[in-house]
Write a protein that holds these residues in place. Structure first.
Motif, mmCIF file in Angstrom:
data_model
loop_
_atom_site.group_PDB
_atom_site.id
_atom_site.type_symbol
_atom_site.label_atom_id
_atom_site.label_comp_id
_atom_site.label_asym_id
_atom_site.label_seq_id
_atom_site.Cartn_x
_atom_site.Cartn_y
_atom_site.Cartn_z
ATOM 1 N N ASP A 11 48.360 -0.915 54.763
ATOM 2 C CA ASP A 11 48.866 -2.137 54.143
ATOM 3 C C ASP A 11 49.440 -1.803 52.772
ATOM 4 O O ASP A 11 49.081 -0.790 52.164
ATOM 5 C CB ASP A 11 47.730 -3.147 53.982
ATOM 6 C CG ASP A 11 48.210 -4.545 53.609
ATOM 7 O OD1 ASP A 11 49.388 -4.859 53.856
ATOM 8 O OD2 ASP A 11 47.409 -5.322 53.061
ATOM 9 N N ARG A 13 50.244 -4.009 49.129
ATOM 10 C CA ARG A 13 50.117 -5.292 48.427
ATOM 11 C C ARG A 13 50.667 -5.156 47.013
ATOM 12 O O ARG A 13 50.564 -4.102 46.396
ATOM 13 C CB ARG A 13 48.662 -5.731 48.364
ATOM 14 C CG ARG A 13 48.095 -5.982 49.731
ATOM 15 C CD ARG A 13 46.685 -6.447 49.684
ATOM 16 N NE ARG A 13 46.184 -6.586 51.044
ATOM 17 C CZ ARG A 13 44.959 -6.914 51.324
ATOM 18 N NH1 ARG A 13 44.083 -7.138 50.365
ATOM 19 N NH2 ARG A 13 44.582 -7.016 52.577
ATOM 20 N N LYS A 15 50.694 -7.227 43.247
ATOM 21 C CA LYS A 15 50.156 -8.340 42.452
ATOM 22 C C LYS A 15 50.383 -8.064 40.976
ATOM 23 O O LYS A 15 50.610 -6.928 40.561
ATOM 24 C CB LYS A 15 48.682 -8.591 42.755
ATOM 25 C CG LYS A 15 47.748 -7.477 42.348
ATOM 26 C CD LYS A 15 46.314 -7.847 42.712
ATOM 27 C CE LYS A 15 45.349 -6.759 42.287
ATOM 28 N NZ LYS A 15 43.971 -7.098 42.573
ATOM 29 N N GLN A 24 49.357 -1.768 45.551
ATOM 30 C CA GLN A 24 48.193 -1.165 46.195
ATOM 31 C C GLN A 24 48.621 -0.710 47.589
ATOM 32 O O GLN A 24 49.063 -1.512 48.399
ATOM 33 C CB GLN A 24 47.064 -2.190 46.300
ATOM 34 C CG GLN A 24 45.821 -1.656 46.975
ATOM 35 C CD GLN A 24 44.700 -2.656 46.945
ATOM 36 O OE1 GLN A 24 44.208 -3.006 45.877
ATOM 37 N NE2 GLN A 24 44.302 -3.142 48.107
ATOM 38 N N ARG A 50 56.224 0.219 52.375
ATOM 39 C CA ARG A 50 56.119 -0.499 53.653
ATOM 40 C C ARG A 50 56.968 0.187 54.720
ATOM 41 O O ARG A 50 56.538 0.365 55.853
ATOM 42 C CB ARG A 50 56.557 -1.953 53.491
ATOM 43 C CG ARG A 50 55.550 -2.807 52.784
ATOM 44 C CD ARG A 50 55.992 -4.282 52.791
ATOM 45 N NE ARG A 50 55.246 -4.992 51.797
ATOM 46 C CZ ARG A 50 55.705 -5.325 50.583
ATOM 47 N NH1 ARG A 50 56.948 -5.066 50.242
ATOM 48 N NH2 ARG A 50 54.937 -5.957 49.739
ATOM 49 N N LYS A 58 58.244 -7.821 53.541
ATOM 50 C CA LYS A 58 57.705 -9.110 53.103
ATOM 51 C C LYS A 58 58.830 -9.981 52.590
ATOM 52 O O LYS A 58 59.631 -9.523 51.795
ATOM 53 C CB LYS A 58 56.685 -8.918 51.968
ATOM 54 C CG LYS A 58 55.557 -8.015 52.309
ATOM 55 C CD LYS A 58 54.510 -8.716 53.070
ATOM 56 C CE LYS A 58 53.355 -7.748 53.292
ATOM 57 N NZ LYS A 58 52.264 -8.208 53.978
#
Length: 128
Positions: A11, A13, A15, A24, A50, A58
């Protein structure tokens, strides 16, 4: 910073915390965090991670959400030397004869496909 989490899927992420952008990356149970001061750079890095991991970009685009419609031709007069990063990859700006600008968002996959289609069309039009 690296942590281990067994059994979790890969994954990526993104933020914002404490004045920095954090990407991350979880790969094969190993979590790595990368800090960035600029949002666009962090988003670009996250998107390329990704792609590298074979994850969906995303946000994912579902075919049934795409509304195809007939658009008038956009005749390119100039390609500006402004390249940016977005949540989908690289952004380049095209300009038509009237000065109307079109921002084109490209991933590694879509840019390769676009180049391939342009090359095929030019070969058909002009031969070899």
């Amino acid at each position: 910073m690296t942590d281990m989490v067994a059994g979790e899927p890969n994954d990526v992420r993104l933020k914002y915390a404490a004045g920095q952008w954090i990407v991350q990356v979880m790969e094969n149970g190993k979590i790595t965090r990368h800090l960035f001061n600029v949002q666009a750079v962090a988003e670009c890095y996250a998107e390329f991670q990704r792609i590298r991991l074979g994850l969906a970009g995303k946000p994912p685009i579902r075919e049934d959400e795409c509304h195809r419609r007939e658009m008038p031709d956009f005749i390119i007069n100039d390609v500006l030397d402004l390249t940016e990063c977005s949540d989908r990859g690289i952004v380049t700006t095209l300009v038509d004869k009237r000065g109307v600008r079109l921002r084109l968002h490209l991933t590694v996959v879509t840019s390769a496909l676009l180049c391939e289609r342009i090359a095929s069309a030019l070969e058909r039009r002009y031969g070899e």
